[in-house]
Design a protein around this motif. Sequence first.
Motif, PDB file in Angstrom:
ATOM      1  N   GLN A  28       0.690  -0.649  -0.051  1.00  0.00           N
ATOM      2  CA  GLN A  28       0.267  -0.059  -0.141  1.00  0.00           C
ATOM      3  C   GLN A  28       0.484   1.522   0.040  1.00  0.00           C
ATOM      4  O   GLN A  28       0.385   2.421  -0.306  1.00  0.00           O
ATOM      5  N   ASP A  29       2.211   0.936   1.122  1.00  0.00           N
ATOM      6  CA  ASP A  29       3.105   2.506   1.215  1.00  0.00           C
ATOM      7  C   ASP A  29       3.263   2.655  -0.693  1.00  0.00           C
ATOM      8  O   ASP A  29       3.686   3.818  -1.282  1.00  0.00           O
ATOM      9  N   GLN A  31       2.009   1.900  -3.388  1.00  0.00           N
ATOM     10  CA  GLN A  31       0.830   2.044  -4.145  1.00  0.00           C
ATOM     11  C   GLN A  31       0.727   3.329  -4.275  1.00  0.00           C
ATOM     12  O   GLN A  31      -0.002   4.183  -4.802  1.00  0.00           O
ATOM     13  N   HIS A  32       1.022   4.338  -2.924  1.00  0.00           N
ATOM     14  CA  HIS A  32       0.411   5.999  -2.684  1.00  0.00           C
ATOM     15  C   HIS A  32       1.872   6.231  -2.844  1.00  0.00           C
ATOM     16  O   HIS A  32       2.014   8.011  -2.520  1.00  0.00           O
ATOM     17  N   SER A  33       3.432   5.716  -3.221  1.00  0.00           N
ATOM     18  CA  SER A  33       3.382   7.097  -3.678  1.00  0.00           C
ATOM     19  C   SER A  33       4.019   7.442  -4.830  1.00  0.00           C
ATOM     20  O   SER A  33       3.584   7.330  -6.355  1.00  0.00           O
ATOM     21  N   ARG A  92      -3.790  15.292  -0.450  1.00  0.00           N
ATOM     22  CA  ARG A  92      -2.501  13.441   0.425  1.00  0.00           C
ATOM     23  C   ARG A  92      -1.095  14.522   0.846  1.00  0.00           C
ATOM     24  O   ARG A  92      -0.586  15.205   0.067  1.00  0.00           O
TER      25      ARG A  92
END
Length: 140
Positions: A28-29, A31-33, A92
């Motif tokens: 998940q980390d 994917q959020h980068s 974000r």
Amino acid sequence: MTQQQQQQVTTTTGAAAASTRGNSAVEQDLQHSVLPAVDVFENPHGITLLADMPGVPREHLDIKVEGESLLIEGTVQTRMPEGLEAVHAEVRIPRYRRSFVLSRELDTNGIQAQLKDGVLSLHIPKKAHAQARKIPVAIH
């Protein structure tokens, strides 16, 4: 930069993501980068990478070299006015992440990094044997 050198300095973010399967928090980390925009320049002495990382302070910037892999990570630091607390936020906080496979002709022990005005500059020198040199010709 020759085509071979361009292939040796390649982005491997997909490979990094593939190697984390099974670890949902890390997945998940990733994917959020956000991939920072990077320009790569070469001269006879080495290469220079310029990465756009606006809002990332030096203390939230992490540059790692492991084997032939270079990893650049940074988190934007947002400032909250003193005494206020966010009750709703749609923006974000970006986390930048980019990895590269480096050529073996580069000297990773000599990497120099500088962060100025949101631009990370990395200079990676070539090893001595990979640098162009002039050969003197003797006359007899």
